[in-house]
Scaffold this motif. Sequence first.
Motif, mmCIF file in Angstrom:
data_model
loop_
_atom_site.group_PDB
_atom_site.id
_atom_site.type_symbol
_atom_site.label_atom_id
_atom_site.label_comp_id
_atom_site.label_asym_id
_atom_site.label_seq_id
_atom_site.Cartn_x
_atom_site.Cartn_y
_atom_site.Cartn_z
ATOM 1 N N HIS A 523 0.806 -1.217 0.000
ATOM 2 C CA HIS A 523 0.000 0.000 0.000
ATOM 3 C C HIS A 523 0.846 1.277 0.000
ATOM 4 N N LEU A 524 1.856 1.363 0.845
ATOM 5 C CA LEU A 524 2.685 2.570 0.838
ATOM 6 C C LEU A 524 3.553 2.630 -0.411
ATOM 7 N N VAL A 525 3.969 1.486 -0.904
ATOM 8 C CA VAL A 525 4.746 1.467 -2.157
ATOM 9 C C VAL A 525 3.862 1.920 -3.308
ATOM 10 N N ASN A 526 2.611 1.506 -3.293
ATOM 11 C CA ASN A 526 1.675 1.960 -4.320
ATOM 12 C C ASN A 526 1.407 3.449 -4.180
ATOM 13 N N ALA A 527 1.342 3.934 -2.950
ATOM 14 C CA ALA A 527 1.165 5.375 -2.748
ATOM 15 C C ALA A 527 2.334 6.149 -3.336
ATOM 16 N N GLY A 528 3.531 5.583 -3.247
ATOM 17 C CA GLY A 528 4.681 6.240 -3.847
ATOM 18 C C GLY A 528 4.560 6.378 -5.349
ATOM 19 N N LYS A 529 3.887 5.420 -5.977
ATOM 20 C CA LYS A 529 3.681 5.507 -7.430
ATOM 21 C C LYS A 529 2.873 6.738 -7.792
ATOM 22 N N TYR A 530 1.821 7.003 -7.029
ATOM 23 C CA TYR A 530 0.994 8.182 -7.318
ATOM 24 C C TYR A 530 1.659 9.469 -6.844
ATOM 25 N N ALA A 531 2.513 9.375 -5.835
ATOM 26 C CA ALA A 531 3.285 10.546 -5.434
ATOM 27 C C ALA A 531 4.248 10.958 -6.540
ATOM 28 N N SER A 532 4.767 9.976 -7.283
ATOM 29 C CA SER A 532 5.623 10.323 -8.420
ATOM 30 C C SER A 532 4.843 11.082 -9.478
ATOM 31 N N GLY A 533 3.516 10.801 -9.560
ATOM 32 C CA GLY A 533 2.677 11.570 -10.472
ATOM 33 C C GLY A 533 2.574 13.030 -10.069
ATOM 34 N N PHE A 534 2.576 13.300 -8.747
ATOM 35 C CA PHE A 534 2.584 14.694 -8.288
ATOM 36 C C PHE A 534 3.812 15.417 -8.832
ATOM 37 N N LEU A 535 4.949 14.748 -8.740
ATOM 38 C CA LEU A 535 6.210 15.367 -9.175
ATOM 39 C C LEU A 535 6.188 15.637 -10.674
ATOM 40 N N VAL A 536 5.652 14.714 -11.454
ATOM 41 C CA VAL A 536 5.583 14.906 -12.907
ATOM 42 C C VAL A 536 4.711 16.105 -13.245
ATOM 43 N N ILE A 537 3.560 16.210 -12.623
ATOM 44 C CA ILE A 537 2.630 17.303 -12.921
ATOM 45 C C ILE A 537 3.215 18.642 -12.489
ATOM 46 N N CYS A 538 3.850 18.686 -11.316
ATOM 47 C CA CYS A 538 4.399 19.954 -10.830
ATOM 48 C C CYS A 538 5.565 20.431 -11.698
ATOM 49 N N THR A 539 6.486 19.544 -12.056
ATOM 50 C CA THR A 539 7.604 19.960 -12.903
ATOM 51 C C THR A 539 7.124 20.361 -14.295
ATOM 52 N N ASN A 540 6.110 19.696 -14.787
ATOM 53 C CA ASN A 540 5.562 20.071 -16.088
ATOM 54 C C ASN A 540 4.903 21.442 -16.024
ATOM 55 N N SER A 541 4.217 21.718 -14.918
ATOM 56 C CA SER A 541 3.595 23.029 -14.766
ATOM 57 C C SER A 541 4.643 24.125 -14.687
ATOM 58 N N LEU A 542 5.741 23.851 -13.997
ATOM 59 C CA LEU A 542 6.826 24.844 -13.940
ATOM 60 C C LEU A 542 7.426 25.050 -15.324
ATOM 61 N N ARG A 543 7.563 23.985 -16.083
ATOM 62 C CA ARG A 543 8.079 24.127 -17.443
ATOM 63 C C ARG A 543 7.148 24.972 -18.296
ATOM 64 N N ARG A 544 5.840 24.723 -18.179
ATOM 65 C CA ARG A 544 4.885 25.506 -18.981
ATOM 66 C C ARG A 544 4.845 26.963 -18.547
ATOM 67 N N ALA A 545 4.976 27.188 -17.232
ATOM 68 C CA ALA A 545 4.909 28.563 -16.730
ATOM 69 C C ALA A 545 6.123 29.389 -17.154
ATOM 70 N N THR A 546 7.280 28.751 -17.298
ATOM 71 C CA THR A 546 8.505 29.476 -17.671
ATOM 72 C C THR A 546 8.828 29.345 -19.156
ATOM 73 N N ALA A 547 7.965 28.684 -19.927
ATOM 74 C CA ALA A 547 8.266 28.463 -21.347
ATOM 75 C C ALA A 547 8.354 29.768 -22.112
ATOM 76 N N ILE A 548 7.611 30.784 -21.673
ATOM 77 C CA ILE A 548 7.614 32.060 -22.401
ATOM 78 C C ILE A 548 8.969 32.742 -22.329
ATOM 79 N N ASN A 549 9.762 32.373 -21.316
ATOM 80 C CA ASN A 549 11.096 32.977 -21.185
ATOM 81 C C ASN A 549 12.137 32.284 -22.061
ATOM 82 N N TYR A 550 11.753 31.161 -22.667
ATOM 83 C CA TYR A 550 12.708 30.394 -23.478
ATOM 84 C C TYR A 550 12.109 30.078 -24.847
ATOM 85 N N LEU A 551 11.446 31.072 -25.424
ATOM 86 C CA LEU A 551 10.811 30.843 -26.722
ATOM 87 C C LEU A 551 11.840 30.610 -27.819
#
Length: 776
Positions: A523-551
């Motif tokens: 169960h906790l190992v499975n929770a870690g799988k979805y926690a990795s999804g948090f990291l993917v979404i957050c880093t992607n959002s940061l990439r999208r938010a700063t993309a205008i500075n690297y056009l």
Amino acid sequence: MKFAEHLSAHVTPEWNSQYIRYDEMKELLAQAVAKAQPFVDESDNVLREQFFLRVDEHFFQYCEKEASKINTFFAEKLAEAIRRWETLKNEAILEEQTRRRASNRGNVTSDANQRPVDTTTDLTTDGVQASAAHRRRSAHNEEHDVQVPLTRVLQERLLERTREKQSQRVQYRKRNDLKLAFSEFYLMLVLLQNYQTLNFTGFRKILKKHDKLFQTTRGEEWRKLHIDSAPFHTSKRVDQLINDVETLYTDTLESGDRARAMKRLRVPPLEEKQSPAVTFRVGIFVGMLCLLLPAVIALGANLHDSQSTKPLAWRQALFLYRSTFLIVLHIVLVGINVYGWSSSGVNHVLIFEIDPRHHLTYQQFLEIGTFLFVLWFLSFTGFILSSYYDFYPFVHPLSFVSLILLLLFNPTRTLYHQARFWFIKKLGRVITAPFYRVGFADFWLGDQLTSLELIFFDMEYFFCFYTYDVSWWPIYSHSSGRGLLCQGWSQIAVQTILMILPSWFRFAQCLRRYRDTKQLFPHLVNAGKYASGFLVICTNSLRRATAINYLDDPTYNPFLYLWIGASLVGSTYKLVWDLRMDWGFFDSNAGENRFLRDQIVYPSKFYYYLAILENIAFRYIWIINVFMHFRTRSAEYADVIGFIFGLLEIFRRFIWNYFRLENEHLNNCGEFRAVRDISVAPISTVFDHGTLEDMMDKPNGIRNRRNAKRHNLIREELKKSQVLITHDGSDHETVIIRTPLPSATYSNPITDELNTTLTIISSPSSHDLSPDPVLE
């Protein structure tokens, strides 16, 4: 119908290896007859009889081995059934006692509240003393009530009522769980009863065939000596348990209503009869879609500008319509999933803990999906025409979403209300995951939401579009500005929170499962799988938010590499979990099912290998974004690219559903329910073996649950070089005689062993006058 087809149609997949190996025994007899053919041609009956006697020595040893296997397995299952019966019986008795105590307490309280005070009673000495004591207690109570604050009294009463309601809910839940456990146990007994009948019938059939081919009665004599007295055939304990379950369930859980009890216990077959009305409506909706789809394509190809020479709002339409398209498509694919599960013997009804008599069939799912698709295409067609005539086009997407919500939350008892209420309840439990016990249906629905991540992204666009981008009706009337949550970093933050929600639901469910079971793995190992999804979404959002500075050069964006690293880790984590845990593949005890698991339900291993490759490809499909030029802040969620990724993820989840349910059905890998013994529909409990055999011999049979069977594979090989020998007798079967084939043609360990045995039997010996032909 041939018995091999009957056996394959009614076999319980989990017990497949424990049934009589009828095909192999039939193959052995056919090979023996083929070996004896030279003796028939030479009319040497003495040598022929000697050969058959040597074959019988090994054949009956094989039969004895099979009978021993069946007796052992039956004894194990019977012992397991008796243990489960004792537990269920104690639980049922305890439940009945608890219910009666609660009922008696309620009756006593009700009588005490309703009993009037008789002021006309004769004042005897005892009556005077009792009355005086009553007055003293009343005075004391009144004094006490005056001293106690009113808020404290109300609080105590509120707490008492809350405890009573909680106790009632727990009691209701325990009672429903107990009923479901009885229904599951009853099915196990019926399947065990079927196991007895199928195996005994198999021995009768194969020994009857033996006597007919060898022109002897040794098979019947062996059956009377070993099979007619075998424990798996003579035991009546299963019948007794079935009667005991029916009686106890009726008396304790259904208050003596036997008709209602039998309706709950006798779960209908998985392959249920479909409603002609539903079939007709599905056909009507499919016909309408065949007309609407080319109409939409034709309108989209020919209408580019409106009458006011403005381009049609295709981009806005894609954002407003793609999410609802994915939802409707998912409903249709779930309907196909249900068809696949039921036709293969995977009992999704009990796995999801659905009422066996009030659940949607696959045709009803298709009816809902195709009906919504018709509405979707009508809405989209209306949008195109309204855009062309500049007449309030954006009212159509909003109306369609409102209509879906109205159909779902319709409070009336119409439109499959039980299924809708069940879905709403499960959806609510998913959203409030940490506060409720997690069942299989809750977990499964949460996983479906993770595949609909694009819908959560589009929620922000949908809200902001109808709030700020249009003034409801005009096609290109924009407001002067957008709100705080619909622009800049705040907009990215809202999108991030919304996209995290599906992964959060599953993460919270895993934490709740850990709290309930105290098991770190899985169960906790499975929770870690979805926690990795948090990291993917957050880093992607940061990439999208700063993309205008690297056009000029997006590769200089540091968040791009953080997102790639997080995505690689997350995709690999999820892929390994899919294959090893959710599907149970790469089992060390897989045997001949290489890279899979020991037991499989679906007819071809090719399906499994193809699913593995598909899952690997779709888990890493995001790599395409790395080779794209990130010119917008949300490249993989923008326009057609996001829609294509959403379609691929829906299809991946559609394939995932098949093997996840199969793994749960076979191994109960999530420990959500003990469903290992639940499989196919029971056959008749009244056994007339002569009638049953006559029925099997008829050419017209039933449709098997599997398209590929072991006996079909054997028959295909035999057709390559078969010799037909017709025997006189009541059993009008065509005996398929196999002549020598290359060893590479048909490779089966059991068949190879039998061939080797026959080769040894047929080898020249000192008393043989002529050598026998070699089989291999």
